[in-house]
Design a protein around this motif. Structure first.
Motif, short mmCIF file in Angstrom:
data_model
loop_
_atom_site.label_atom_id
_atom_site.label_comp_id
_atom_site.label_asym_id
_atom_site.label_seq_id
_atom_site.Cartn_x
_atom_site.Cartn_y
_atom_site.Cartn_z
N TRP B 166 0.88 -1.16 0.00
CA TRP B 166 0.00 0.00 0.00
C TRP B 166 0.92 1.22 0.00
O TRP B 166 1.98 1.22 0.65
CB TRP B 166 -0.87 0.03 1.26
N GLU B 167 0.51 2.28 -0.65
CA GLU B 167 1.36 3.48 -0.68
C GLU B 167 1.62 4.02 0.72
O GLU B 167 2.67 4.60 0.97
CB GLU B 167 0.74 4.54 -1.60
N HIS B 168 0.70 3.81 1.66
CA HIS B 168 0.93 4.35 3.02
C HIS B 168 2.16 3.70 3.68
O HIS B 168 2.69 4.24 4.64
CB HIS B 168 -0.32 4.21 3.91
N TYR B 171 5.12 5.94 1.30
CA TYR B 171 5.03 7.20 0.55
C TYR B 171 5.76 8.38 1.20
O TYR B 171 6.34 9.21 0.51
CB TYR B 171 3.56 7.57 0.27
N LEU B 172 5.78 8.46 2.53
CA LEU B 172 6.43 9.60 3.19
C LEU B 172 7.93 9.61 2.90
O LEU B 172 8.53 10.68 2.77
CB LEU B 172 6.19 9.56 4.70
#
Lengths: 193, 200
Positions: B166-168, B171-172
């Motif tokens: 998942w991008e979560h 992503y940061l």
């Protein structure tokens, strides 16, 4: 034909504070660009090499569909933003929203809820059905309403990359921000076309 | 008894510089906590209360979408935290290494296949190393919060290693560069835990 990254009608920093410049630098400059590059590579020497983007979205499968629809969806999404967008639509679109959803406030609440409850990656759409009535649709990943015979007039990206740098896990905050930067004049034009 | 958000065996900053503290904190205290709370809400007052998560997932096609999404999210993240460690990396030992070499040709070939599964999963999901009922190891990926324990999975078995794509999850720190995130994962894999799951 070669697909190209569209020029946006605003500067990347102009949607602040609702969508940050940094988010758009990645979302438009990296994600959107990558879908375009991938699409151009994938369609080489296939029957989609000279197809319109709309035909690719309607008729392709697999990697060509995923990248082609993501090109279409992102262009459709980015083009409908405007710094200091108007709060509500006017004219025929306003009347159609009221006819289908009762009021603009109800529409906004239903569309926001669709965005908040879409599980995983995807898009929320305001579409016109074959009878000319408005409806809200959710599609997963690269999904696009053209596949099912609907005409999209507004979309919201709820892939995490659309908001994670700005609001992290708080997708509802991103959705709330979305309503401040919509170019309703363009959405009206899409509706009336 | 309600499901509880499991505590991590290491601090949020312990996987730095591979996975940053802010990502770990939001991922655990917001995302995983959200799945845990939503799972409890979805099973409250149903006959699933008191069942093990493995039982629930094994028959997930009979339950609500909320149970599938949040039950998967609850289980997957718990596995994910456990198969990582600040002292991770390297290669597995013993029987697991032998099994990997037998089923994939070499550890490097396995690593390549797993990384490819993670990189090519379109949208949100997970890459898995799965021990099938006959003992054979396979790599697969699933969409969203599905996993190989679910009766709806294309490839079923016991997940012994999982990577959240998942991008979560990245992503940061990595933004659009999912392949960079996948390559740092190999530096933090807790192979002792994976071996344990393989032998169970």
């Amino acid at each position: 034909m070669e697909h190209k990254l569209p020029t946006l009608p605003y500067e990347l920093g102009e949607l602040e504070p609702y969508i940050s410049k940094k988010t758009l630098e990645f979302h438009y400059g990296k994600h959107h660009q990558a879908y375009i590059t991938n699409l151009n590579n994938l369609i080489k020497e296939t029957s989609f090499e000279d197809a319109s983007l709309e035909d690719i979205v309607k008729h392709s499968e697999g990697g060509i569909f995923n990248n082609g629809a993501q090109v279409y969806n992102h262009t459709f999404y980015f083009e409908a933003f405007k710094p200091n967008g108007s709060a509500e639509p006017n004219g025929k679109l306003k009347a159609a929203i009221e006819a289908s959803f009762g009021s603009f406030a109800n529409f906004k609440s239903e569309f926001s809820k669709a965005g908040a409850t879409l599980f995983g990656s995807g898009w929320v759409w305001l579409v016109v059905d074959t009878a000319g009535k408005l409806a809200i649709m959710k599609t997963k990943n690269a999904g696009n309403p053209l596949r099912d015979g609907f005409k999209p007039i507004l979309t919201m990206d709820v892939w995490e990359h659309a908001y994670y740098l700005d609001t992290q896990n708080a997708r509802p905050k991103y959705i709330e921000n979305f309503w401040n930067i919509i170019n309703w004049e363009l959405v009206e034009k899409r509706f009336e076309e | 008894m309600a499901f509880e958000l499991p505590k991590l065996a290491y601090a949020y900053d312990a996987l730095d510089p591979h996975i940053d503290a802010r990502t770990m904190e939001i991922h655990h205290s917001k995302h995983h906590a959200g799945y845990t709370n939503n799972l409890n809400a979805a099973i409250a007052g149903t006959d699933l209360e008191g069942k093990s998560i493995e039982d629930i997932l094994a028959n997930v096609s009979k339950h609500s979408v909320a149970v599938r999404n949040n039950g998967g999210g609850f289980y997957n993240h718990d596995l994910f935290w456990k198969v990582m460690s600040p002292n991770g990396g390297g290669k597995p030992s013993g029987d697991l290494l032998t099994a990997i070499e037998k089923d994939f040709g070499s550890f490097d070939a396995f690593k390549e296949e797993f990384s490819k599964a993670a990189a090519t999963r379109f949208g949100s999901g997970w890459a898995w190393l799965v021990k099938q009922a006959d003992g054979k190891l396979v790599v697969t990926s699933t969409a969203n919060q599905d996993n190989p324990l679910m009766d709806v999975a294309d490839v079923k078995g016991t997940p012994i290693l999982g990577l959240d794509v998942w991008e979560h999850a990245y992503y940061l720190k990595f933004q659009n560069r999912r392949p960079d995130y996948i390559s740092v994962f190999w530096e933090v894999i807790n192979w002792e835990e994976v071996v344990k799951r393989f032998q169970d």
